[in-house]
Design a protein around this motif. Structure first.
Motif, PDB file in Angstrom:
ATOM      1  N   PHE A 207       0.845  -1.187   0.000  1.00 19.40           N
ATOM      2  CA  PHE A 207       0.000   0.000   0.000  1.00 19.40           C
ATOM      3  C   PHE A 207       0.883   1.241   0.000  1.00 19.40           C
ATOM      4  N   GLY A 208       0.297   2.341  -0.471  1.00 26.34           N
ATOM      5  CA  GLY A 208       1.005   3.614  -0.496  1.00 26.34           C
ATOM      6  C   GLY A 208       0.036   4.733  -0.178  1.00 26.34           C
ATOM      7  N   ALA A 209       0.558   5.815   0.356  1.00 25.25           N
ATOM      8  CA  ALA A 209      -0.292   6.954   0.724  1.00 25.25           C
ATOM      9  C   ALA A 209       0.474   8.242   0.509  1.00 25.25           C
ATOM     10  N   PHE A 210      -0.291   9.301   0.221  1.00 21.71           N
ATOM     11  CA  PHE A 210       0.280  10.640   0.149  1.00 21.71           C
ATOM     12  C   PHE A 210      -0.429  11.492   1.195  1.00 21.71           C
ATOM     13  N   PHE A 211       0.336  12.008   2.154  1.00 17.55           N
ATOM     14  CA  PHE A 211      -0.216  12.868   3.196  1.00 17.55           C
ATOM     15  C   PHE A 211       0.153  14.310   2.876  1.00 17.55           C
ATOM     16  N   TYR A 212      -0.895  15.148   2.783  1.00 17.15           N
ATOM     17  CA  TYR A 212      -0.687  16.563   2.469  1.00 17.15           C
ATOM     18  C   TYR A 212      -0.468  17.341   3.756  1.00 17.15           C
ATOM     19  N   ASN A 213       0.468  18.264   3.738  1.00 14.27           N
ATOM     20  CA  ASN A 213       0.870  18.993   4.929  1.00 14.27           C
ATOM     21  C   ASN A 213      -0.093  20.142   5.225  1.00 14.27           C
ATOM     22  N   LEU A 214      -0.990  19.960   6.177  1.00 16.25           N
ATOM     23  CA  LEU A 214      -1.859  21.040   6.655  1.00 16.25           C
ATOM     24  C   LEU A 214      -1.679  21.138   8.167  1.00 16.25           C
ATOM     25  N   ALA A 215      -1.233  22.281   8.626  1.00 17.06           N
ATOM     26  CA  ALA A 215      -0.969  22.437  10.059  1.00 17.06           C
ATOM     27  C   ALA A 215      -2.215  22.937  10.774  1.00 17.06           C
ATOM     28  N   ASP A 216      -2.510  22.350  11.953  1.00 18.10           N
ATOM     29  CA  ASP A 216      -3.591  22.848  12.801  1.00 18.10           C
ATOM     30  C   ASP A 216      -3.048  24.004  13.646  1.00 18.10           C
ATOM     31  N   SER A 286       8.826  -3.657   5.693  1.00 13.67           N
ATOM     32  CA  SER A 286       9.553  -2.754   4.794  1.00 13.67           C
ATOM     33  C   SER A 286       8.859  -1.396   4.771  1.00 13.67           C
ATOM     34  N   TYR A 287       9.665  -0.336   4.857  1.00 10.22           N
ATOM     35  CA  TYR A 287       9.099   1.019   4.988  1.00 10.22           C
ATOM     36  C   TYR A 287       9.917   1.982   4.132  1.00 10.22           C
ATOM     37  N   LEU A 288       9.222   2.832   3.379  1.00 12.28           N
ATOM     38  CA  LEU A 288       9.881   3.862   2.568  1.00 12.28           C
ATOM     39  C   LEU A 288       9.049   5.129   2.629  1.00 12.28           C
ATOM     40  N   ALA A 289       9.678   6.234   2.988  1.00 13.60           N
ATOM     41  CA  ALA A 289       9.002   7.535   3.058  1.00 13.60           C
ATOM     42  C   ALA A 289       9.867   8.577   2.377  1.00 13.60           C
ATOM     43  N   VAL A 290       9.263   9.327   1.445  1.00 16.46           N
ATOM     44  CA  VAL A 290       9.989  10.334   0.664  1.00 16.46           C
ATOM     45  C   VAL A 290       9.270  11.671   0.793  1.00 16.46           C
ATOM     46  N   PRO A 291       9.943  12.723   1.252  1.00 14.21           N
ATOM     47  CA  PRO A 291       9.279  14.030   1.338  1.00 14.21           C
ATOM     48  C   PRO A 291       9.007  14.602  -0.048  1.00 14.21           C
ATOM     49  N   VAL A 292       7.911  15.337  -0.158  1.00 19.72           N
ATOM     50  CA  VAL A 292       7.561  16.042  -1.385  1.00 19.72           C
ATOM     51  C   VAL A 292       7.809  17.519  -1.130  1.00 19.72           C
ATOM     52  N   VAL A 293       8.853  18.046  -1.756  1.00 18.75           N
ATOM     53  CA  VAL A 293       9.332  19.394  -1.454  1.00 18.75           C
ATOM     54  C   VAL A 293       9.184  20.275  -2.679  1.00 18.75           C
ATOM     55  N   SER A 294       8.624  21.462  -2.483  1.00 17.50           N
ATOM     56  CA  SER A 294       8.440  22.393  -3.598  1.00 17.50           C
ATOM     57  C   SER A 294       9.758  23.038  -3.968  1.00 17.50           C
ATOM     58  N   ARG A 295       9.733  23.751  -5.080  1.00 18.33           N
ATOM     59  CA  ARG A 295      10.941  24.435  -5.539  1.00 18.33           C
ATOM     60  C   ARG A 295      11.416  25.477  -4.528  1.00 18.33           C
ATOM     61  N   ASP A 298       9.413  24.587   0.513  1.00 19.44           N
ATOM     62  CA  ASP A 298       8.297  24.220   1.383  1.00 19.44           C
ATOM     63  C   ASP A 298       8.018  22.730   1.266  1.00 19.44           C
ATOM     64  N   VAL A 299       7.733  22.102   2.401  1.00 21.14           N
ATOM     65  CA  VAL A 299       7.420  20.680   2.409  1.00 21.14           C
ATOM     66  C   VAL A 299       5.916  20.517   2.242  1.00 21.14           C
ATOM     67  N   HIS A 300       5.498  19.996   1.100  1.00 21.41           N
ATOM     68  CA  HIS A 300       4.072  19.770   0.860  1.00 21.41           C
ATOM     69  C   HIS A 300       3.549  18.595   1.665  1.00 21.41           C
ATOM     70  N   GLY A 301       4.361  17.605   1.894  1.00 18.92           N
ATOM     71  CA  GLY A 301       3.938  16.397   2.595  1.00 18.92           C
ATOM     72  C   GLY A 301       4.893  15.264   2.272  1.00 18.92           C
ATOM     73  N   GLY A 302       4.372  14.050   2.196  1.00 20.98           N
ATOM     74  CA  GLY A 302       5.257  12.919   1.934  1.00 20.98           C
ATOM     75  C   GLY A 302       4.523  11.756   1.301  1.00 20.98           C
ATOM     76  N   LEU A 303       5.277  10.976   0.536  1.00 22.56           N
ATOM     77  CA  LEU A 303       4.797   9.715  -0.020  1.00 22.56           C
ATOM     78  C   LEU A 303       5.300   8.591   0.880  1.00 22.56           C
ATOM     79  N   PHE A 304       4.372   7.725   1.315  1.00 22.01           N
ATOM     80  CA  PHE A 304       4.702   6.667   2.263  1.00 22.01           C
ATOM     81  C   PHE A 304       4.301   5.310   1.671  1.00 22.01           C
ATOM     82  N   PHE A 305       5.184   4.321   1.843  1.00 19.47           N
ATOM     83  CA  PHE A 305       4.935   2.996   1.275  1.00 19.47           C
ATOM     84  C   PHE A 305       5.282   1.920   2.310  1.00 19.47           C
ATOM     85  N   GLY A 306       4.468   0.865   2.318  1.00 17.31           N
ATOM     86  CA  GLY A 306       4.694  -0.209   3.276  1.00 17.31           C
ATOM     87  C   GLY A 306       4.497  -1.578   2.652  1.00 17.31           C
TER      88      GLY A 306
END
Length: 681
Positions: A207-216, A286-295, A298-306
């Motif tokens: 499975f894989g997921a993309f979590f978008y960075n929204l701060a409370d 097995s775990y892999l997480a890659v940050p998604v960073v704008s130009r 700014d860190v938009h979030g991350g792609l996570f895989f398990g």
């Protein structure tokens, strides 16, 4: 009566030596080899015949239990060491129990075809199939079955792992989906879901997921954006990820986290309240997480895989997903650009340039296996060797092995024979060999000494694999990466320019948003025509024809007048427009059509537009004639569209635009040198 035992002894000695050579090849072959006993299967087939079965395929499909029985009747006699390694067994005996241990549901139909070959009296069968290792890892394979013995009691199955080739094909398809999504679709939800699905497939994750960075308000909340491989219900009972020791590097953009088993990572289990995975969570090893960073950083979030198995994600997987993350960053940056345009913000940001790293497509074929004596004379020669080198078995056996070796590489064989005489093996030696037709082939060699019953070295077995396709695939990968980078760069540079120029002429946010969306939509439709499509010979084209381009750009305005006449007609000459020229030419036609829809013939129900394309030899004249619209008058004011068209035609194409205002409608004559439009021969 005297009995001459010398002939019998010689025959027995020859049989022992042949068996020794066979066992040496069996044990050292670079492919998985299974020795099986099909005699009980033959008995079952004979019983079916005596029961009156004529159509075996229909019978087994109607009685699947009989097919399961046939699988259970196959007795596994022996497997070679390569098989133990490939199928992830700890010892050989684990593989000698039942074929069902390595079969998947997709494997059974192939076994049915194998039975059909046996039913029809064939002694050889080959196919592609999908099997599994004893640890549950999926393998794409090519296998060949040879039935020997009166009751097929000596059946040999050679299995070649083509998982890398299949994975490369899947990567290519996934990257193609990503490229098309970014090139022709401006919907952010569609793009990000496509990126998440493709990245999950490429990574081989469960499975894989993309979590978008929204701060409370406390700066610690992240919202699930997309999910792939499992339903959303699998996460509904859990809190959203927090900045724990494991997640922090990803959400803060500090780096990539890749672990063969995250449960053994020192950062794992350090945060309350669960100190590890909460109860009911999907199993993750097995775990892999890659940050998604704008130009902009700014860190938009991350792609996570398990994955529930350890050691699934490799360094190559990490590099591939990192490239995919760059595409995700491009999509999000572009969404921000459009949102800012809708709110009258002048966007100056350029999206991050990234290239999708394509994995090489490595085509595998059956290995060439031959043996030589200590004098370098070929003593055996298989079908794979015949196919690879071009010599038949009659031509090869008895000849010196040097007939395969280029003159400048003869020294390699002397060194190989020296190592063989010393009982040494040579693994994965890459070199060149010469075919019968004189052509050179890059190969990978594995050489093992052959010993007789007394343990003395009497020769060597050579296993050669053609690696020319792998080298070609590496070159093709470099070309495709360059092409992908060029396309993505050009697309977003044009988008940024359109937004910037539109902002200068817009009187309101609504007018700016409308103009930008219309122009980008027109460019997207035109760009689709430039996507390469293979022709009959397998080559690809990257251009669009003039008439097809005009039809695509003007399709929103087409229809019929109340008198039943076409509102838009395009006629005259036709030829290819190069990819380099299509963007500028499309913008100009779009501006002409927009003005006609606002002020000219296309602004009324009775108006019509006729476009005549005239080939003037070295130039193209496009005559744009509007009729039936409101009365037009000449104006001295130049709007954005007029300026854009003039700058594009004069500076990019070296042409000119002539306008004639008539009471019945506007006539525009667009004159452009053909060599600025057409692709080079």
């Amino acid at each position: 009566m005297l009995v001459d035992n010398s002939s019998a002894n010689a025959s027995e000695q020859s049989n022992r030596e042949s068996e020794a050579r066979f066992r040496e090849i069996f044990e050292n072959a670079g492919v998985a080899v299974w020795e099986q006993d099909f005699s009980a299967v033959c008995d079952l087939l004979d019983q079916l015949r005596s029961d009156g079965v004529e159509d075996l395929r229909a019978h087994l499909k109607a009685h699947p239990s009989r097919l399961d029985e046939a699988i259970a009747q196959v007795r596994i006699v022996d497997v070679n060491p390569f098989t133990v390694e490939l199928f992830e067994a700890t010892e050989k005996d684990e593989l000698l129990r039942s074929l069902s241990n390595v079969f998947l549901p997709e494997t059974t139909p192939i076994f049915l075809e194998e039975l059909m070959a046996l039913w029809q009296g064939q002694r050889r069968f080959g196919s592609e199939a999908v099997v599994q290792t004893l640890r549950g890892r999926r393998l794409d394979v090519v296998f060949t079955v040879t039935f020997e013995g009166a009751r097929c009691e000596r059946t040999y199955v050679s299995i070649l792992d083509i998982s890398q080739r299949k994975a490369a094909e899947r990567r290519l398809r996934a990257v193609d989906r990503i490229a098309k999504a970014i090139a022709s679709n401006l919907d952010l939800d569609h793009i990000v879901q496509t990126v998440t699905d493709a990245a999950t497939e490429l990574a081989g994750a469960k499975f894989g997921a993309f979590f978008y960075n929204l701060a409370d308000p406390d700066g610690e909340r992240y919202t699930l954006y997309t999910l792939s491989g499992v339903p959303r219900a699998a996460f509904e009972n859990f809190q959203l990820p927090r900045n724990t020791a494991v997640f922090e590097p990803t959400f803060r953009g500090l780096g990539i986290v890749r672990s063969d088993d995250i449960r053994t990572d020192p950062r794992y289990g350090q945060s309350a309240p669960h100190f590890g995975m909460p109860e009911g969570h999907l199993p993750v090893a097995s775990y892999l997480a890659v940050p998604v960073v704008s130009r902009s950083g700014d860190v938009h979030g991350g792609l996570f895989f398990g994955h529930d198995l350890p050691g699934v994600f490799t360094a190559e997987t990490e590099a591939t997903v990192t490239s995919i993350a760059a595409h995700a960053a491009i999509a999000i940056d572009n969404a921000h650009l459009l949102k800012a345009a809708e709110h009258e913000l002048a966007i100056r940001r350029a999206t991050e340039r990234a290239a999708q790293q394509l994995a090489a497509i490595v085509e595998s074929s059956e290995d060439a296996i031959l043996s030589i004596d200590l004098d370098g004379i070929i003593t055996s020669w298989n079908i794979g060797a015949e196919r690879l080198y071009g010599y038949t078995v009659e031509e090869a056996v008895g000849s010196p092995v040097t007939l395969l070796i280029p003159e400048e590489r003869l020294g390699e064989e002397l060194e190989i024979l020296s190592k063989v005489r010393a009982g040494q093996r040579v693994d994965h030696f890459e070199t060149f060999r010469q075919r019968k037709d004189g052509g050179l082939i890059p190969i990978s060699l594995r050489i093992s000494p052959i010993r007789d019953n007394a343990g003395e070295v009497i020769g060597a077995s050579k296993i050669a694999r053609d690696i020319s396709e792998r080298r070609q695939a590496e070159q093709q990968k470099d070309l495709l990466i360059q092409e992908m980078a060029h396309r993505v760069k050009n697309l977003f540079m044009v988008s940024s320019s359109v937004v910037s120029l539109s902002a200068k002429a817009a009187a309101s946010a609504e007018e700016l948003a409308s103009a930008v969306v219309a122009r980008l939509g027109s460019l997207a439709r035109a760009h689709v025509l430039t996507l390469p499509t293979p022709d009959r010979d397998g080559a690809s084209e990257g251009r669009a024809n003039l008439q097809a381009l005009l039809s695509t750009l003007l399709s929103p305005y087409d229809g019929e007048t109340p008198q039943g006449l076409r509102r838009v007609t395009a006629r005259g000459c036709d030829f290819g427009i190069s990819r380099a020229a299509i963007t500028g030419f499309s913008l100009v036609v779009h501006e002409f059509a927009t003005n006609a829809a606002k002020y000219g013939a296309l602004s009324t129900a009775t108006g019509s537009l006729d476009i005549e394309c005239i080939d003037r030899g070295e130039t193209l004249e496009l005559k744009w004639t509007e009729q039936g619209g409101p009365q037009v008058t000449q104006t001295e004011t130049e709007g954005f569209g007029t300026k854009l068209a003039k700058l594009t035609i004069e500076r990019q194409f070296g042409g000119e635009i002539l306008r004639q205002w008539h009471s019945e409608g506007l006539i525009i004559r667009l004159i452009v040198p053909k060599d600025r439009l057409q692709p080079p021969e």
